[in-house]
Scaffold this active site. Sequence first.
Site, PDB file in Angstrom:
ATOM      1  NE  ARG A   1     132.173 145.682  28.912  1.00 46.59           N
ATOM      2  CZ  ARG A   1     132.057 146.144  27.671  1.00 46.59           C
ATOM      3  NH1 ARG A   1     132.166 147.454  27.443  1.00 46.59           N
ATOM      4  NH2 ARG A   1     131.841 145.319  26.664  1.00 46.59           N
TER       5      ARG A   1
ATOM      6  CE  LYS B   1     129.008 143.895  23.297  1.00 45.94           C
ATOM      7  NZ  LYS B   1     129.438 144.954  22.332  1.00 45.94           N
TER       8      LYS B   1
ATOM      9  CE1 TYR C   1     128.131 151.519  23.985  1.00 45.25           C
ATOM     10  CE2 TYR C   1     128.663 150.072  25.825  1.00 45.25           C
ATOM     11  CZ  TYR C   1     128.783 151.289  25.179  1.00 45.25           C
ATOM     12  OH  TYR C   1     129.559 152.278  25.726  1.00 45.25           O
TER      13      TYR C   1
ATOM     14  CG  HIS D   1     127.355 147.627  18.386  1.00 42.43           C
ATOM     15  ND1 HIS D   1     127.960 148.790  17.958  1.00 42.43           N
ATOM     16  CD2 HIS D   1     127.752 147.455  19.681  1.00 42.43           C
ATOM     17  CE1 HIS D   1     128.702 149.298  18.938  1.00 42.43           C
ATOM     18  NE2 HIS D   1     128.584 148.518  19.985  1.00 42.43           N
TER      19      HIS D   1
ATOM     20  CD  GLU E   1     124.875 150.859  19.581  1.00 37.76           C
ATOM     21  OE1 GLU E   1     124.176 150.156  18.820  1.00 37.76           O
ATOM     22  OE2 GLU E   1     124.929 150.688  20.816  1.00 37.76           O
TER      23      GLU E   1
ATOM     24  CG  ASP F   1     131.145 146.051  18.948  1.00 42.47           C
ATOM     25  OD1 ASP F   1     130.754 144.878  19.064  1.00 42.47           O
ATOM     26  OD2 ASP F   1     131.547 146.734  19.899  1.00 42.47           O
TER      27      ASP F   1
END
Length: 368
Positions: free
Chosen positions: A15, A74, A93, A95, A117, A270
């Site tokens: 991605r 990410k 993201y 996490h 998120e 995750d």
Amino acid sequence: MEIGIPKETKDKEFRVGLSPSSVRVLKDNGHAIFVETQAGNGSGFTNENYNKAGATIVYTAEAAWDRDLVIKVKEPLSQEYRFLKKGQIIFTYLHLAADRKLAEYLIDCGVTALAYETVEKPGSNKLPLLTPMSIIAGRLAVQFGARFLESHQGGKGILLGGIPGVKPGKVVILGGGVVGTEAARIAVGMGATVQILDVNVERLAYLENLFGSRVQLIYSNSANIEDSVKSTDLLVGAVLLPGLKAPTLVSRKLVQQMLPGSVIVDVAVDQGGCIETLHPTSHTNPIYIEEGVIHYGVPNMPGAVPWTATQALNNSTLPYIVQLANQGMKALEENPALAKGLNVNNHCLLNPAVQNVFPDLVDLRQNN
């Protein structure tokens, strides 16, 4: 504002933070976009596509990172930490509840870090930037689970949908949120026997209206989880507590009672995972066998379908990115949902859920 789009470095993560169409919108808003060469290749976007959209192609990761605002997919990996610096904004993201090392580094270096998120619409509990990837991950969970149930993958040799005269496979889904709902859609479509367990009775009522009798809806407690898991062919972990580490719902002892060749796909990996025996894997080596059960723990599942996932993600993130680029940190004052995305700023850990996970990392300066 100068905006950098580095190439993702996580294993087989194809991605990209911005598509060419998103670049064009930001360019029309007066911003300069710097895309690392070939960053979009895995999603089907060439350097030429980005050039036509108005981006500048740069040929090192450092050149993409050395910008006011960095857009990724990410979390930064350890080899990227050296690019993070005070005064820089990163939006991706993160996490953090499952990654103490990254949380510590973000605090130490002074970067401003916003997490997709934890962007949350006030009063709704809706996570608009997590939802599109949750939809994809939920659907992929059953798709991958079906594959690893095949005998040549080490599985039981079960066709989830069965055939006339042969009973279908059983899918148990822990959690009836977006991931669980989408996993159920695919499992039902395949013809499997499907159970969803959740602690929210109102959510179970919603799912009954959605699926009717095609899905068995069960209140989630330890006894019901044990009863369902022992006899399942495919177990899908779909638990989400926004910002928090996922609770462990399935113990090693319970995994030992599953039949050999059963499959576990934990989408909650995750956030630390909800299965005791599961640990993160990668697209290169997605599974391992423990207690006779196949475990799949890839934390970036949507990276397997980057053409779809990148566009789905951009459809949701772009309005927030435009506002952040146009207004800088002032955007957080005007957009409460975006403000919820702020995890780290000025050497302080700010997200309440992550603070609960790492109370010792809370900088007392933020309370003064």
